[in-house]
Motif scaffolding. Sequence first.
Motif, PDB file in Angstrom:
ATOM      1  N   GLU A  41       0.840  -1.194   0.000  1.00 31.01           N
ATOM      2  CA  GLU A  41       0.000   0.000   0.000  1.00 31.01           C
ATOM      3  C   GLU A  41       0.874   1.241   0.000  1.00 31.01           C
ATOM      4  OE1 GLU A  41      -3.045   0.233   2.977  1.00 31.01           O
ATOM      5  OE2 GLU A  41      -3.568  -1.875   2.752  1.00 31.01           O
ATOM      6  N   ILE A  42       0.447   2.251  -0.751  1.00 31.43           N
ATOM      7  CA  ILE A  42       1.144   3.537  -0.746  1.00 31.43           C
ATOM      8  C   ILE A  42       1.027   4.132   0.661  1.00 31.43           C
ATOM      9  CG2 ILE A  42       1.092   5.888  -1.675  1.00 31.43           C
ATOM     10  CD1 ILE A  42       0.182   4.597  -4.348  1.00 31.43           C
ATOM     11  N   GLY A  43       2.125   4.674   1.148  1.00 32.25           N
ATOM     12  CA  GLY A  43       2.150   5.241   2.488  1.00 32.25           C
ATOM     13  C   GLY A  43       2.671   4.290   3.543  1.00 32.25           C
ATOM     14  N   ARG A  44       2.850   3.023   3.178  1.00 32.80           N
ATOM     15  CA  ARG A  44       3.338   2.032   4.138  1.00 32.80           C
ATOM     16  C   ARG A  44       4.805   2.286   4.483  1.00 32.80           C
ATOM     17  NH1 ARG A  44       4.197  -4.123   2.661  1.00 32.80           N
ATOM     18  NH2 ARG A  44       5.641  -4.547   4.313  1.00 32.80           N
ATOM     19  N   GLU A  45       5.106   2.244   5.769  1.00 35.09           N
ATOM     20  CA  GLU A  45       6.489   2.367   6.238  1.00 35.09           C
ATOM     21  C   GLU A  45       7.108   0.965   6.283  1.00 35.09           C
ATOM     22  OE1 GLU A  45       8.384   4.986   7.197  1.00 35.09           O
ATOM     23  OE2 GLU A  45       6.854   6.533   6.917  1.00 35.09           O
ATOM     24  N   MET A  46       8.315   0.843   5.767  1.00 30.29           N
ATOM     25  CA  MET A  46       9.002  -0.446   5.761  1.00 30.29           C
ATOM     26  C   MET A  46      10.386  -0.298   6.342  1.00 30.29           C
ATOM     27  SD  MET A  46       8.377  -2.165   2.115  1.00 30.29           S
ATOM     28  CE  MET A  46       7.369  -1.154   1.095  1.00 30.29           C
ATOM     29  N   GLY A  47      10.811  -1.337   7.032  1.00 28.24           N
ATOM     30  CA  GLY A  47      12.192  -1.413   7.481  1.00 28.24           C
ATOM     31  C   GLY A  47      13.009  -2.197   6.471  1.00 28.24           C
ATOM     32  N   LYS A  48      14.300  -2.000   6.482  1.00 27.47           N
ATOM     33  CA  LYS A  48      15.180  -2.762   5.597  1.00 27.47           C
ATOM     34  C   LYS A  48      14.962  -4.250   5.852  1.00 27.47           C
ATOM     35  CE  LYS A  48      19.933  -3.538   4.342  1.00 27.47           C
ATOM     36  NZ  LYS A  48      21.317  -3.156   4.458  1.00 27.47           N
ATOM     37  N   GLY A  49      14.745  -5.010   4.783  1.00 29.45           N
ATOM     38  CA  GLY A  49      14.553  -6.448   4.902  1.00 29.45           C
ATOM     39  C   GLY A  49      13.110  -6.870   5.104  1.00 29.45           C
ATOM     40  N   ASP A  50      12.199  -5.906   5.302  1.00 24.71           N
ATOM     41  CA  ASP A  50      10.779  -6.251   5.435  1.00 24.71           C
ATOM     42  C   ASP A  50      10.223  -6.720   4.097  1.00 24.71           C
ATOM     43  OD1 ASP A  50      10.884  -5.405   8.046  1.00 24.71           O
ATOM     44  OD2 ASP A  50       9.593  -3.650   7.757  1.00 24.71           O
ATOM     45  N   GLU A  51       9.196  -7.562   4.159  1.00 21.49           N
ATOM     46  CA  GLU A  51       8.530  -7.986   2.936  1.00 21.49           C
ATOM     47  C   GLU A  51       7.853  -6.768   2.311  1.00 21.49           C
ATOM     48  OE1 GLU A  51       4.633 -10.442   1.959  1.00 21.49           O
ATOM     49  OE2 GLU A  51       6.141 -11.693   2.933  1.00 21.49           O
ATOM     50  N   ALA A  52       8.197  -6.484   1.066  1.00 17.97           N
ATOM     51  CA  ALA A  52       7.664  -5.305   0.387  1.00 17.97           C
ATOM     52  C   ALA A  52       6.596  -5.672  -0.638  1.00 17.97           C
ATOM     53  CB  ALA A  52       8.796  -4.543  -0.296  1.00 17.97           C
ATOM     54  N   ALA A  53       6.748  -6.838  -1.252  1.00 16.40           N
ATOM     55  CA  ALA A  53       5.816  -7.278  -2.293  1.00 16.40           C
ATOM     56  C   ALA A  53       5.938  -8.796  -2.418  1.00 16.40           C
ATOM     57  CB  ALA A  53       6.150  -6.606  -3.628  1.00 16.40           C
ATOM     58  N   VAL A  54       5.014  -9.373  -3.175  1.00 11.99           N
ATOM     59  CA  VAL A  54       5.058 -10.811  -3.451  1.00 11.99           C
ATOM     60  C   VAL A  54       4.965 -10.989  -4.962  1.00 11.99           C
ATOM     61  CG1 VAL A  54       3.908 -13.047  -3.134  1.00 11.99           C
ATOM     62  CG2 VAL A  54       3.969 -11.390  -1.252  1.00 11.99           C
ATOM     63  N   VAL A  55       5.776 -11.883  -5.478  1.00 10.94           N
ATOM     64  CA  VAL A  55       5.735 -12.193  -6.904  1.00 10.94           C
ATOM     65  C   VAL A  55       5.520 -13.691  -7.037  1.00 10.94           C
ATOM     66  CG1 VAL A  55       8.258 -12.313  -7.051  1.00 10.94           C
ATOM     67  CG2 VAL A  55       6.943 -11.949  -9.109  1.00 10.94           C
ATOM     68  N   GLU A  56       4.528 -14.062  -7.851  1.00  7.82           N
ATOM     69  CA  GLU A  56       4.237 -15.481  -8.063  1.00  7.82           C
ATOM     70  C   GLU A  56       4.499 -15.825  -9.518  1.00  7.82           C
ATOM     71  OE1 GLU A  56       0.353 -16.647  -6.721  1.00  7.82           O
ATOM     72  OE2 GLU A  56       0.602 -15.627  -4.810  1.00  7.82           O
ATOM     73  N   SER A  57       5.127 -16.980  -9.695  1.00  7.22           N
ATOM     74  CA  SER A  57       5.391 -17.473 -11.041  1.00  7.22           C
ATOM     75  C   SER A  57       4.770 -18.851 -11.168  1.00  7.22           C
ATOM     76  CB  SER A  57       6.900 -17.565 -11.278  1.00  7.22           C
ATOM     77  OG  SER A  57       7.451 -18.633 -10.521  1.00  7.22           O
ATOM     78  N   VAL A  58       4.910 -19.431 -12.344  1.00  7.68           N
ATOM     79  CA  VAL A  58       4.402 -20.783 -12.540  1.00  7.68           C
ATOM     80  C   VAL A  58       5.162 -21.778 -11.667  1.00  7.68           C
ATOM     81  CG1 VAL A  58       3.503 -20.386 -14.861  1.00  7.68           C
ATOM     82  CG2 VAL A  58       5.869 -21.053 -14.597  1.00  7.68           C
ATOM     83  N   LYS A  59       6.380 -21.409 -11.224  1.00  8.05           N
ATOM     84  CA  LYS A  59       7.206 -22.296 -10.404  1.00  8.05           C
ATOM     85  C   LYS A  59       6.995 -22.097  -8.907  1.00  8.05           C
ATOM     86  CE  LYS A  59      11.315 -22.418 -13.408  1.00  8.05           C
ATOM     87  NZ  LYS A  59      12.736 -22.076 -13.391  1.00  8.05           N
ATOM     88  N   ALA A  60       6.886 -20.828  -8.455  1.00  7.11           N
ATOM     89  CA  ALA A  60       6.922 -20.562  -7.014  1.00  7.11           C
ATOM     90  C   ALA A  60       6.412 -19.160  -6.706  1.00  7.11           C
ATOM     91  CB  ALA A  60       8.362 -20.686  -6.512  1.00  7.11           C
ATOM     92  N   ALA A  61       6.178 -18.941  -5.426  1.00  7.38           N
ATOM     93  CA  ALA A  61       5.890 -17.586  -4.938  1.00  7.38           C
ATOM     94  C   ALA A  61       7.119 -17.119  -4.166  1.00  7.38           C
ATOM     95  CB  ALA A  61       4.670 -17.582  -4.034  1.00  7.38           C
TER      96      ALA A  61
END
Length: 123
Positions: A41-61
């Motif tokens: 979400e826009i406006g979200r505060e993140m620390g270094k190393g925090d999960e920022a996004a998820v990407v899923e492929s035909v092989k894995a998430a």
Amino acid sequence: MSIYFTEDHEWIKVDGDNGVVGISPYAAKQLGDVVFVELPEIGREMGKGDEAAVVESVKAASEVYAPVSGEVTEVNAKLEDAPETVNASADDAGWFLKIKISDASELESLMDEAAYKAYCDGL
């Protein structure tokens, strides 16, 4: 503009205290065909190393981690309808998010392009 890489294959292109974050072409190739991207979400505060996004492929998430701490200022909404952009242009049009960097000193722990290439060659 400078570019830095993490050992988890994220990149950040830095311009002042703003950064654009994505995954490297190496990571996109390892994932295979990307079929879904979950953005923060826009406006979200993140620390270094925090999960920022998820990407899923035909092989894995896979998680995409924040290379530095900061606040999400923009996301690449085009990826929701065209996740394959990550494969086609991982280091440009396939970016995930923009972040306002809160601690620029964290960039010092990341790799430059030459170090990242050497890192990938050793995998």
